[in-house]
Design a protein around this motif. Sequence first.
Motif, PDB file in Angstrom:
ATOM      1  N   VAL A  22       0.984  -1.271   0.051  1.00 32.62           N
ATOM      2  CA  VAL A  22      -0.025   0.063   0.002  1.00 32.62           C
ATOM      3  C   VAL A  22       0.829   1.308  -0.069  1.00 32.62           C
ATOM      4  O   VAL A  22       2.129   1.129   0.318  1.00 32.62           O
ATOM      5  N   GLU A  23       0.287   2.368  -0.528  1.00 33.15           N
ATOM      6  CA  GLU A  23       0.946   3.541  -0.446  1.00 33.15           C
ATOM      7  C   GLU A  23       0.210   4.469   0.403  1.00 33.15           C
ATOM      8  O   GLU A  23      -1.126   4.522   0.511  1.00 33.15           O
ATOM      9  N   ILE A  24       0.854   5.378   1.111  1.00 37.36           N
ATOM     10  CA  ILE A  24       0.168   6.364   1.910  1.00 37.36           C
ATOM     11  C   ILE A  24       0.502   7.646   1.594  1.00 37.36           C
ATOM     12  O   ILE A  24       1.602   7.935   1.077  1.00 37.36           O
ATOM     13  N   ALA A  25      -0.334   8.784   1.740  1.00 35.00           N
ATOM     14  CA  ALA A  25      -0.238  10.180   1.260  1.00 35.00           C
ATOM     15  C   ALA A  25      -0.553  11.136   2.795  1.00 35.00           C
ATOM     16  O   ALA A  25      -1.679  10.872   3.159  1.00 35.00           O
ATOM     17  N   HIS A  26       0.328  11.742   3.271  1.00 33.63           N
ATOM     18  CA  HIS A  26       0.048  12.674   4.313  1.00 33.63           C
ATOM     19  C   HIS A  26      -0.678  13.909   4.062  1.00 33.63           C
ATOM     20  O   HIS A  26      -0.043  14.477   3.172  1.00 33.63           O
ATOM     21  N   TRP A  27      -2.006  14.284   4.055  1.00 32.62           N
ATOM     22  CA  TRP A  27      -2.521  15.419   3.565  1.00 32.62           C
ATOM     23  C   TRP A  27      -3.217  15.920   4.919  1.00 32.62           C
ATOM     24  O   TRP A  27      -4.550  15.736   4.877  1.00 32.62           O
ATOM     25  N   HIS A  28      -2.529  16.920   5.623  1.00 30.71           N
ATOM     26  CA  HIS A  28      -2.928  17.311   6.705  1.00 30.71           C
ATOM     27  C   HIS A  28      -4.457  17.610   6.980  1.00 30.71           C
ATOM     28  O   HIS A  28      -4.573  18.387   5.888  1.00 30.71           O
ATOM     29  N   PRO A  29      -5.098  17.296   7.716  1.00 31.25           N
ATOM     30  CA  PRO A  29      -4.824  16.555   8.665  1.00 31.25           C
ATOM     31  C   PRO A  29      -5.290  14.877   8.557  1.00 31.25           C
ATOM     32  O   PRO A  29      -5.577  14.415   9.330  1.00 31.25           O
ATOM     33  N   ARG A  30      -5.361  14.308   7.357  1.00 32.25           N
ATOM     34  CA  ARG A  30      -5.688  13.141   6.995  1.00 32.25           C
ATOM     35  C   ARG A  30      -4.598  12.289   6.553  1.00 32.25           C
ATOM     36  O   ARG A  30      -3.526  13.055   5.940  1.00 32.25           O
ATOM     37  N   ILE A  31      -4.800  11.026   6.368  1.00 34.83           N
ATOM     38  CA  ILE A  31      -3.938  10.117   5.541  1.00 34.83           C
ATOM     39  C   ILE A  31      -4.708   9.575   4.663  1.00 34.83           C
ATOM     40  O   ILE A  31      -5.670   8.875   4.886  1.00 34.83           O
ATOM     41  N   SER A  32      -4.286   9.219   3.619  1.00 32.24           N
ATOM     42  CA  SER A  32      -4.788   8.674   2.516  1.00 32.24           C
ATOM     43  C   SER A  32      -3.959   7.243   2.223  1.00 32.24           C
ATOM     44  O   SER A  32      -2.841   7.267   2.331  1.00 32.24           O
ATOM     45  N   ASP A  35      -3.777   1.303  -3.055  1.00 28.88           N
ATOM     46  CA  ASP A  35      -2.905   0.234  -3.559  1.00 28.88           C
ATOM     47  C   ASP A  35      -2.036   0.434  -4.610  1.00 28.88           C
ATOM     48  O   ASP A  35      -2.343   1.039  -5.701  1.00 28.88           O
ATOM     49  N   SER A  36      -0.811  -0.001  -4.198  1.00 27.44           N
ATOM     50  CA  SER A  36       0.265   0.580  -5.162  1.00 27.44           C
ATOM     51  C   SER A  36       0.189  -0.055  -6.610  1.00 27.44           C
ATOM     52  O   SER A  36       0.646   0.475  -7.635  1.00 27.44           O
ATOM     53  N   LYS A  37      -0.648  -1.101  -6.710  1.00 22.38           N
ATOM     54  CA  LYS A  37      -0.794  -1.682  -7.970  1.00 22.38           C
ATOM     55  C   LYS A  37      -1.904  -1.203  -8.772  1.00 22.38           C
ATOM     56  O   LYS A  37      -1.849  -1.259 -10.047  1.00 22.38           O
ATOM     57  N   ILE A  38      -2.802  -0.275  -8.112  1.00 17.63           N
ATOM     58  CA  ILE A  38      -3.678   0.260  -8.829  1.00 17.63           C
ATOM     59  C   ILE A  38      -3.920   1.567  -8.389  1.00 17.63           C
ATOM     60  O   ILE A  38      -4.827   2.338  -7.689  1.00 17.63           O
ATOM     61  N   PRO A  39      -2.842   2.600  -8.915  1.00 15.70           N
ATOM     62  CA  PRO A  39      -2.678   3.700  -8.284  1.00 15.70           C
ATOM     63  C   PRO A  39      -3.963   4.887  -8.685  1.00 15.70           C
ATOM     64  O   PRO A  39      -4.100   5.569  -7.800  1.00 15.70           O
ATOM     65  N   SER A  40      -4.450   4.343  -9.605  1.00 18.68           N
ATOM     66  CA  SER A  40      -5.593   5.379 -10.100  1.00 18.68           C
ATOM     67  C   SER A  40      -7.234   4.712  -9.510  1.00 18.68           C
ATOM     68  O   SER A  40      -8.121   5.356  -9.911  1.00 18.68           O
ATOM     69  N   GLY A  41      -7.027   3.828  -8.704  1.00 12.32           N
ATOM     70  CA  GLY A  41      -8.128   3.248  -8.217  1.00 12.32           C
ATOM     71  C   GLY A  41      -8.663   3.975  -7.093  1.00 12.32           C
ATOM     72  O   GLY A  41      -8.200   5.123  -6.509  1.00 12.32           O
ATOM     73  N   ALA A  42      -9.505   3.317  -6.096  1.00 13.31           N
ATOM     74  CA  ALA A  42      -9.971   3.823  -5.032  1.00 13.31           C
ATOM     75  C   ALA A  42      -8.901   4.214  -3.849  1.00 13.31           C
ATOM     76  O   ALA A  42      -7.760   3.677  -3.683  1.00 13.31           O
ATOM     77  N   VAL A  43      -9.277   5.266  -3.051  1.00 12.17           N
ATOM     78  CA  VAL A  43      -8.363   5.740  -2.087  1.00 12.17           C
ATOM     79  C   VAL A  43      -9.082   5.709  -0.702  1.00 12.17           C
ATOM     80  O   VAL A  43     -10.382   6.176  -0.743  1.00 12.17           O
ATOM     81  N   LEU A  44      -8.527   5.228   0.246  1.00 11.69           N
ATOM     82  CA  LEU A  44      -9.083   5.303   1.582  1.00 11.69           C
ATOM     83  C   LEU A  44      -8.568   6.567   2.472  1.00 11.69           C
ATOM     84  O   LEU A  44      -7.332   6.522   2.551  1.00 11.69           O
ATOM     85  N   THR A  45      -9.338   7.494   2.780  1.00  9.79           N
ATOM     86  CA  THR A  45      -8.776   8.712   3.493  1.00  9.79           C
ATOM     87  C   THR A  45      -9.347   8.615   5.141  1.00  9.79           C
ATOM     88  O   THR A  45     -10.673   8.586   5.359  1.00  9.79           O
ATOM     89  N   LEU A  46      -8.321   8.533   6.045  1.00  7.32           N
ATOM     90  CA  LEU A  46      -8.853   8.682   7.409  1.00  7.32           C
ATOM     91  C   LEU A  46      -8.269   9.956   8.137  1.00  7.32           C
ATOM     92  O   LEU A  46      -7.225  10.480   7.568  1.00  7.32           O
ATOM     93  N   PRO A  47      -8.879  10.219   9.322  1.00  4.40           N
ATOM     94  CA  PRO A  47      -8.062  11.330  10.194  1.00  4.40           C
ATOM     95  C   PRO A  47      -6.864  10.457  10.640  1.00  4.40           C
ATOM     96  O   PRO A  47      -6.758   9.398  10.807  1.00  4.40           O
ATOM     97  N   ALA A  48      -5.966  11.574  10.498  1.00  2.58           N
ATOM     98  CA  ALA A  48      -4.553  10.779  11.032  1.00  2.58           C
ATOM     99  C   ALA A  48      -4.667  10.162  12.246  1.00  2.58           C
ATOM    100  O   ALA A  48      -3.765   9.133  12.426  1.00  2.58           O
ATOM    101  N   GLU A  49      -5.505  10.628  13.253  1.00  2.00           N
ATOM    102  CA  GLU A  49      -5.276   9.854  14.772  1.00  2.00           C
ATOM    103  C   GLU A  49      -6.016   8.440  14.605  1.00  2.00           C
ATOM    104  O   GLU A  49      -5.645   7.685  15.393  1.00  2.00           O
ATOM    105  N   VAL A  50      -6.919   8.315  13.571  1.00  2.00           N
ATOM    106  CA  VAL A  50      -7.714   7.045  13.478  1.00  2.00           C
ATOM    107  C   VAL A  50      -6.637   6.175  12.932  1.00  2.00           C
ATOM    108  O   VAL A  50      -6.664   4.788  13.013  1.00  2.00           O
TER     109      VAL A  50
END
Length: 69
Positions: A22-32, A35-50
């Motif tokens: 998996v790949e992550i991106a820190h987009w304050h205040p969230r983390i996205s 799947d590295s094999k499908i970079p144009s696919g779905a993205v899960l975004t959560l609050p950083a603390e979660v």
Amino acid sequence: MITPDMWRKSSFSGGGQGDACVEIAHWHPRISVRDSKIPSGAVLTLPAEVFSTFVEALKGGTHMLTREF
């Protein structure tokens, strides 16, 4: 907006091309997460603390899956 240079691969990428992760991106205040094999696919975004709580639970083996309907 998340830009391509914001994505970072897991340090546990596996062998070969290192694309079995998996790949992550820190987009304050969230983390996205994506799947590295499908970079144009779905993205899960959560609050950083979660996200942090989730990762710590996985590391400690204390994760529990629940099903609510």
